[in-house]
Scaffold this motif. Sequence first.
Motif, short mmCIF file in Angstrom:
data_model
loop_
_atom_site.label_atom_id
_atom_site.label_comp_id
_atom_site.label_asym_id
_atom_site.label_seq_id
_atom_site.Cartn_x
_atom_site.Cartn_y
_atom_site.Cartn_z
N VAL A 42 0.80 -1.23 0.00
CA VAL A 42 0.00 0.00 0.00
C VAL A 42 0.83 1.28 0.00
O VAL A 42 0.37 2.30 -0.48
CB VAL A 42 -1.01 0.03 1.17
CG1 VAL A 42 -2.01 -1.10 1.04
CG2 VAL A 42 -0.32 -0.02 2.49
N MET A 43 2.04 1.22 0.54
CA MET A 43 2.84 2.45 0.62
C MET A 43 3.46 2.79 -0.73
O MET A 43 4.03 1.94 -1.40
CB MET A 43 3.93 2.32 1.68
CG MET A 43 4.73 3.62 1.83
SD MET A 43 5.66 3.73 3.34
CE MET A 43 4.38 4.16 4.49
N THR A 44 3.37 4.07 -1.08
CA THR A 44 3.98 4.55 -2.32
C THR A 44 5.31 5.22 -2.01
O THR A 44 5.61 5.52 -0.85
CB THR A 44 3.07 5.57 -3.02
OG1 THR A 44 2.95 6.73 -2.19
CG2 THR A 44 1.69 4.99 -3.34
N VAL A 45 6.07 5.49 -3.06
CA VAL A 45 7.35 6.18 -2.90
C VAL A 45 7.12 7.55 -2.26
O VAL A 45 7.84 7.94 -1.34
CB VAL A 45 8.07 6.31 -4.26
CG1 VAL A 45 9.28 7.23 -4.15
CG2 VAL A 45 8.48 4.94 -4.78
N LYS A 49 8.64 8.88 1.32
CA LYS A 49 9.41 10.13 1.47
C LYS A 49 8.80 11.01 2.55
O LYS A 49 9.52 11.56 3.40
CB LYS A 49 9.46 10.89 0.14
CG LYS A 49 10.33 10.26 -0.92
CD LYS A 49 10.24 11.09 -2.19
CE LYS A 49 11.07 10.53 -3.31
NZ LYS A 49 10.92 11.33 -4.55
N ASP A 50 7.48 11.16 2.53
CA ASP A 50 6.80 11.99 3.53
C ASP A 50 6.98 11.42 4.93
O ASP A 50 7.19 12.17 5.89
CB ASP A 50 5.30 12.12 3.20
CG ASP A 50 5.04 12.96 1.97
OD1 ASP A 50 5.95 13.73 1.55
OD2 ASP A 50 3.93 12.86 1.41
N MET A 51 6.90 10.09 5.05
CA MET A 51 7.07 9.44 6.35
C MET A 51 8.49 9.70 6.89
O MET A 51 8.64 10.02 8.08
CB MET A 51 6.84 7.93 6.23
CG MET A 51 7.11 7.17 7.52
SD MET A 51 7.08 5.39 7.27
CE MET A 51 5.51 5.00 7.95
N ILE A 52 9.48 9.59 6.03
CA ILE A 52 10.86 9.81 6.46
C ILE A 52 11.06 11.26 6.89
O ILE A 52 11.65 11.52 7.95
CB ILE A 52 11.85 9.45 5.33
CG1 ILE A 52 11.74 7.98 4.96
CG2 ILE A 52 13.28 9.80 5.73
CD1 ILE A 52 12.41 7.61 3.63
N LYS A 69 17.49 19.32 2.19
CA LYS A 69 16.29 19.19 1.36
C LYS A 69 16.30 17.78 0.76
O LYS A 69 16.79 17.55 -0.34
CB LYS A 69 16.26 20.24 0.27
CG LYS A 69 15.02 20.18 -0.57
CD LYS A 69 15.04 21.20 -1.69
CE LYS A 69 13.82 20.99 -2.55
NZ LYS A 69 14.14 20.67 -3.91
N PHE A 70 15.77 16.81 1.50
CA PHE A 70 15.69 15.43 1.03
C PHE A 70 14.63 15.33 -0.06
O PHE A 70 13.49 15.69 0.16
CB PHE A 70 15.33 14.49 2.19
CG PHE A 70 16.43 14.35 3.22
CD1 PHE A 70 17.54 13.57 2.96
CD2 PHE A 70 16.33 14.99 4.44
CE1 PHE A 70 18.54 13.42 3.91
CE2 PHE A 70 17.33 14.85 5.39
CZ PHE A 70 18.44 14.07 5.12
N ASP A 71 15.03 14.82 -1.23
CA ASP A 71 14.06 14.72 -2.32
C ASP A 71 14.19 13.45 -3.17
O ASP A 71 13.39 13.22 -4.05
CB ASP A 71 14.16 15.96 -3.22
CG ASP A 71 15.55 16.16 -3.81
OD1 ASP A 71 16.41 15.26 -3.73
OD2 ASP A 71 15.79 17.26 -4.36
#
Length: 136
Positions: A42-45, A49-52, A69-71
Amino acid sequence: MDSDNLTNHSRPTTDAILTVRCIKSFEYRTCKNLVLHVNLEVMTVGELKDMIREKIKTTSGWKPYLNVKFDTLKLYTVAHGHKTQNLIINMDDDDKLIFKDDSATLSWLGFENETEVSFFNFEAYEEYKKNPDIKW
């Protein structure tokens, strides 16, 4: 053979433990690992990223990483897979190993339990690739 064992097979779990290498500086090999429990189906990329980013903001000990700025997410290795000589990022196969589609689910991209990924700023990575020297 016990017949109960034949009928009680369950579907393999899609829950997984991921190790995320949050890279602050490539030159100084400054990174900190974050271990996450996620559902690969269920988790998307983008959600990963948002969770991290949220964990970095809300977990103690991450203050030095707040200004990065993690991207970009890039595969480092999967469980029992080949590891690179570089200790914080796999510098091979950017086209295949950088996850650009934020809507893709982790399972669709081949994530499995004990996958390790690097999370970093893409511009800093591009600069490092031009001159990959380690500083002390």
